[in-house]
Scaffold this motif. Structure first.
Motif, PDB file in Angstrom:
ATOM      1  N   PRO A 106      71.279  47.647  22.508  1.00  0.00           N
ATOM      2  CA  PRO A 106      72.667  47.177  22.230  1.00  0.00           C
ATOM      3  C   PRO A 106      72.599  47.251  20.518  1.00  0.00           C
ATOM      4  O   PRO A 106      71.752  46.960  19.939  1.00  0.00           O
ATOM      5  CB  PRO A 106      72.435  45.834  23.041  1.00  0.00           C
ATOM      6  CG  PRO A 106      71.456  45.839  23.696  1.00  0.00           C
ATOM      7  CD  PRO A 106      70.386  46.827  23.547  1.00  0.00           C
ATOM      8  N   GLY A 107      73.950  47.344  20.280  1.00  0.00           N
ATOM      9  CA  GLY A 107      74.261  47.409  18.750  1.00  0.00           C
ATOM     10  C   GLY A 107      73.910  46.072  18.192  1.00  0.00           C
ATOM     11  O   GLY A 107      73.771  46.166  17.001  1.00  0.00           O
ATOM     12  N   ASP A 108      73.871  44.951  19.023  1.00  0.00           N
ATOM     13  CA  ASP A 108      73.976  43.740  17.999  1.00  0.00           C
ATOM     14  C   ASP A 108      72.535  43.261  18.116  1.00  0.00           C
ATOM     15  O   ASP A 108      72.198  42.151  17.738  1.00  0.00           O
ATOM     16  CB  ASP A 108      74.872  42.541  18.872  1.00  0.00           C
ATOM     17  CG  ASP A 108      74.616  42.467  20.348  1.00  0.00           C
ATOM     18  OD1 ASP A 108      73.562  43.298  20.778  1.00  0.00           O
ATOM     19  OD2 ASP A 108      75.193  41.527  20.724  1.00  0.00           O
ATOM     20  N   THR A 109      71.546  44.247  18.628  1.00  0.00           N
ATOM     21  CA  THR A 109      69.913  43.694  18.554  1.00  0.00           C
ATOM     22  C   THR A 109      69.620  43.310  17.118  1.00  0.00           C
ATOM     23  O   THR A 109      69.875  44.329  16.003  1.00  0.00           O
ATOM     24  CB  THR A 109      69.174  45.016  18.960  1.00  0.00           C
ATOM     25  OG1 THR A 109      69.669  45.195  20.294  1.00  0.00           O
ATOM     26  CG2 THR A 109      67.863  44.465  18.850  1.00  0.00           C
ATOM     27  N   LYS A 155      78.277  48.901  20.922  1.00  0.00           N
ATOM     28  CA  LYS A 155      78.099  49.014  22.432  1.00  0.00           C
ATOM     29  C   LYS A 155      77.141  48.069  23.074  1.00  0.00           C
ATOM     30  O   LYS A 155      76.340  47.527  22.496  1.00  0.00           O
ATOM     31  CB  LYS A 155      77.653  50.502  22.903  1.00  0.00           C
ATOM     32  CG  LYS A 155      78.653  51.426  22.519  1.00  0.00           C
ATOM     33  CD  LYS A 155      78.167  53.044  22.927  1.00  0.00           C
ATOM     34  CE  LYS A 155      79.036  53.901  22.421  1.00  0.00           C
ATOM     35  NZ  LYS A 155      80.472  53.903  23.293  1.00  0.00           N
ATOM     36  N   THR A 156      77.331  47.489  24.555  1.00  0.00           N
ATOM     37  CA  THR A 156      76.474  46.581  25.142  1.00  0.00           C
ATOM     38  C   THR A 156      75.763  47.407  26.255  1.00  0.00           C
ATOM     39  O   THR A 156      76.076  48.588  26.552  1.00  0.00           O
ATOM     40  CB  THR A 156      77.352  45.524  25.645  1.00  0.00           C
ATOM     41  OG1 THR A 156      78.094  46.063  26.475  1.00  0.00           O
ATOM     42  CG2 THR A 156      77.874  44.754  24.525  1.00  0.00           C
ATOM     43  N   VAL A 157      74.931  46.586  26.852  1.00  0.00           N
ATOM     44  CA  VAL A 157      74.019  46.912  28.199  1.00  0.00           C
ATOM     45  C   VAL A 157      74.752  47.843  29.127  1.00  0.00           C
ATOM     46  O   VAL A 157      75.758  47.368  29.443  1.00  0.00           O
ATOM     47  CB  VAL A 157      73.407  45.802  28.738  1.00  0.00           C
ATOM     48  CG1 VAL A 157      72.328  46.307  29.785  1.00  0.00           C
ATOM     49  CG2 VAL A 157      72.103  45.255  27.601  1.00  0.00           C
ATOM     50  N   GLU A 216      76.692  50.401  28.779  1.00  0.00           N
ATOM     51  CA  GLU A 216      77.498  51.434  28.259  1.00  0.00           C
ATOM     52  C   GLU A 216      76.692  52.766  27.959  1.00  0.00           C
ATOM     53  O   GLU A 216      75.387  52.656  27.656  1.00  0.00           O
ATOM     54  CB  GLU A 216      78.110  50.892  26.898  1.00  0.00           C
ATOM     55  CG  GLU A 216      79.405  49.783  27.271  1.00  0.00           C
ATOM     56  CD  GLU A 216      80.182  49.390  26.117  1.00  0.00           C
ATOM     57  OE1 GLU A 216      81.008  50.223  25.603  1.00  0.00           O
ATOM     58  OE2 GLU A 216      79.920  48.603  25.564  1.00  0.00           O
ATOM     59  N   VAL A 222      72.784  52.171  27.377  1.00  0.00           N
ATOM     60  CA  VAL A 222      72.262  51.321  26.510  1.00  0.00           C
ATOM     61  C   VAL A 222      71.531  50.408  27.339  1.00  0.00           C
ATOM     62  O   VAL A 222      71.895  49.694  28.458  1.00  0.00           O
ATOM     63  CB  VAL A 222      73.217  50.565  25.691  1.00  0.00           C
ATOM     64  CG1 VAL A 222      72.566  49.394  25.022  1.00  0.00           C
ATOM     65  CG2 VAL A 222      74.022  51.359  24.741  1.00  0.00           C
ATOM     66  N   ARG A 258      68.749  47.251  28.170  1.00  0.00           N
ATOM     67  CA  ARG A 258      68.705  45.654  28.013  1.00  0.00           C
ATOM     68  C   ARG A 258      67.431  45.636  27.144  1.00  0.00           C
ATOM     69  O   ARG A 258      66.129  45.954  27.184  1.00  0.00           O
ATOM     70  CB  ARG A 258      68.433  45.033  29.248  1.00  0.00           C
ATOM     71  CG  ARG A 258      68.482  43.363  29.164  1.00  0.00           C
ATOM     72  CD  ARG A 258      67.896  42.625  30.273  1.00  0.00           C
ATOM     73  NE  ARG A 258      66.534  43.078  30.799  1.00  0.00           N
ATOM     74  CZ  ARG A 258      65.480  42.551  30.346  1.00  0.00           C
ATOM     75  NH1 ARG A 258      65.585  41.652  29.277  1.00  0.00           N
ATOM     76  NH2 ARG A 258      64.396  42.976  30.645  1.00  0.00           N
ATOM     77  N   THR A 299      65.948  39.085  24.755  1.00  0.00           N
ATOM     78  CA  THR A 299      66.708  38.560  23.411  1.00  0.00           C
ATOM     79  C   THR A 299      65.992  37.229  22.869  1.00  0.00           C
ATOM     80  O   THR A 299      66.494  36.637  21.862  1.00  0.00           O
ATOM     81  CB  THR A 299      67.844  37.987  23.829  1.00  0.00           C
ATOM     82  OG1 THR A 299      67.907  37.133  25.122  1.00  0.00           O
ATOM     83  CG2 THR A 299      68.758  39.195  24.252  1.00  0.00           C
TER      84      THR A 299
END
Length: 452
Positions: A372-375, A408-410, A412, A425, A427, A430
């Motif tokens: 994920p891009g927000d990792t 993008k998220t899981v 996608e 993408v 998982r 977190t």
């Protein structure tokens, strides 16, 4: 003496089963290009690469035509550029990247590897300069690949470097987000990096190598799978023996190409890397080999055991075929580059946790995984640390090449095209390792490093 007859049996494999020479890589030492004046150093780098590699692509094309053997990539690896940076009075390593890009375009190769630093035990001034410049260098070039070795069994793991590389990976993905975050796909972080690896993005020309060498990487997942498909009644001992015999044939072909390229270019033959390197093409998948062995889908229980057997059998078969086996030499598991692994990741059968277990027995590590891009950068750093620990403790090469899919998220998809492929993408756990990563310092070398 290796004769043309030695590859006749492989013609059908080439035509029907995706057998190819994945890369002919010319390694070039740039140690004699070091100069405190960066303009002079860059000029020396450009001139040496063009002088030695100007015939690399034409010679490979001649070999392809004469022997009917596809050579997919023609590449160059160079001395880690951090070594040149340390001598320069000007703090602008990106100029070396631009010079390498210009040389790559001039000689027509697919990639140049070696925008690299080796920092398992600490940093030099040049190392720090180069690592800080990696995002910009990869964002402003097309053919440059970068790698950083942050640990080894002998030295332990440099956690300050791990911290920096998590940030660098995130930053280069952001800088290239309009091009599917491609910069991160050209950056790999190693533990126990080999100095004669012909495969990108981790190739660099080690300081212990000759002035120039020819290294060849072969590939034949489709050949191995086809052989297994025709021998369904074998027990696992028989499966291992069949894989060894097939790897032997594949490696002999690689050695023939290496010797021919070496002779025609008048550059010494280095090594054959006999890794099974998959592609997104149907029938060219390591995951499908594992499924042919008897798994319902790659990632299910039994995957690590099957991969361990495959990796070991490939190595055993290869070393019987050539006395110059080197590099990584085993089975690669790059998710976006393997059709079977792409399917397994999409279905949820293959997870990052399972991939991490598989890296303990495969050729490299967590490779070409979209996250994920927000990792957060510290999570990327912790993934690197986990993978480096596996390599350090087990005295093997491990690596991380993950691509933060910005925006993008899981679930996608992120697509790179060509051999880099595409995939979902995946998982990522977190839970936060931020405090651990912020500590920095060194994870000490394990007791098994004390062998003298």
């Amino acid at each position: 003496m290796l004769e043309t007859k030695d590859i006749l049996e492989t013609i059908r494999m080439i035509e029907d089963e995706n057998l190819d020479i994945r890369t002919v890589t010319m390694g070039i030492s740039l140690l004699d290009c070091i100069d405190p004046d960066i303009d002079k150093a860059c000029q020396k780098v450009y001139e040496k690469i063009v002088r030695l590699a100007s015939r690399l692509v034409p010679v490979c094309q001649q070999i392809e035509m004469e022997y009917g053997i596809p050579i997919i990539n023609k590449r160059i690896s160079v001395t880690p550029i951090a070594l040149l940076c340390g001598a320069c009075k000007t703090n602008d390593p990106v100029r070396f990247a631009v010079t390498l890009e210009k040389a790559a375009q001039e000689v027509g190769v697919n990639f140049i590897g070696g925008y690299s630093a080796l920092v398992p035990k600490g940093f030099t001034k040049g190392d720090l300069r180069l690592i800080e410049s990696i995002p910009e260098a990869l964002a402003c070039t097309e053919h440059i690949c970068s790698s950083v070795n942050i640990g080894s069994t002998k030295a332990g793991i440099n956690m300050d470097a791990v911290n920096m590389m998590g940030q660098a990976i995130k930053r280069v993905a952001e800088l290239t987000k309009d091009d599917n975050c491609i910069g991160a796909a050209k950056l790999v972080v190693f533990c126990n990096a080999p100095e004669d690896n012909p495969f990108m993005a981790g190739a660099f020309h080690g300081v212990g190598e000759a002035d120039a060498v020819i290294n060849v990487g072969v590939s034949g997942p489709g050949v191995v799978r086809s052989a297994l498909a025709k021998s369904k009644d074998l027990d696992l001992t028989g499966v291992s023996e069949l894989i060894k015999r097939t790897a032997f044939k594949i490696t002999r072909m690689g050695q023939l190409v290496a010797r021919e390229a070496s002779k025609r270019l008048q550059v010494p033959f280095g090594i054959v890397d006999l890794s099974l390197a998959p592609t997104p093409a149907v029938g060219d998948s390591v995951a499908h080999i594992l499924e042919e062995i008897g798994l319902s889908q790659c990632g299910c229980a039994g995957t690590t055991a099957a991969l361990a057997m495959l990796n070991d059998a490939v190595k055993k078969g290869g070393v019987m075929a050539s006395s110059r086996v080197g590099g990584l030499s085993g089975a690669f598991i790059p998710v976006t580059e393997d059709a079977g692994m792409i399917d397994a990741a999409r279905s949820g059968c293959l997870t990052i946790e399972k991939l991490e277990a598989m890296t303990a027995v495969c050729s490299v590590g967590l490779d070409m995984i979209n996250i994920p891009g927000d990792t957060p950068p510290e999570v990327i750093s912790a993934i690197i640390a986990d993978e480096a620990a596996i390599g350090m403790i087990n005295s093997k090469t491990t690596a991380v090449r993950v691509i933060p899919a910005i925006g993008k998220t899981v679930g996608e998809e992120l697509s790179f095209g060509g051999l880099l492929g595409s995939g979902p993408v995946m998982r990522v756990n977190t839970g936060s390792p931020a405090k651990m990563i912020a500590r920095g310092g060194q994870i000490p070398a394990p007791i098994q490093s004390l062998k003298n």
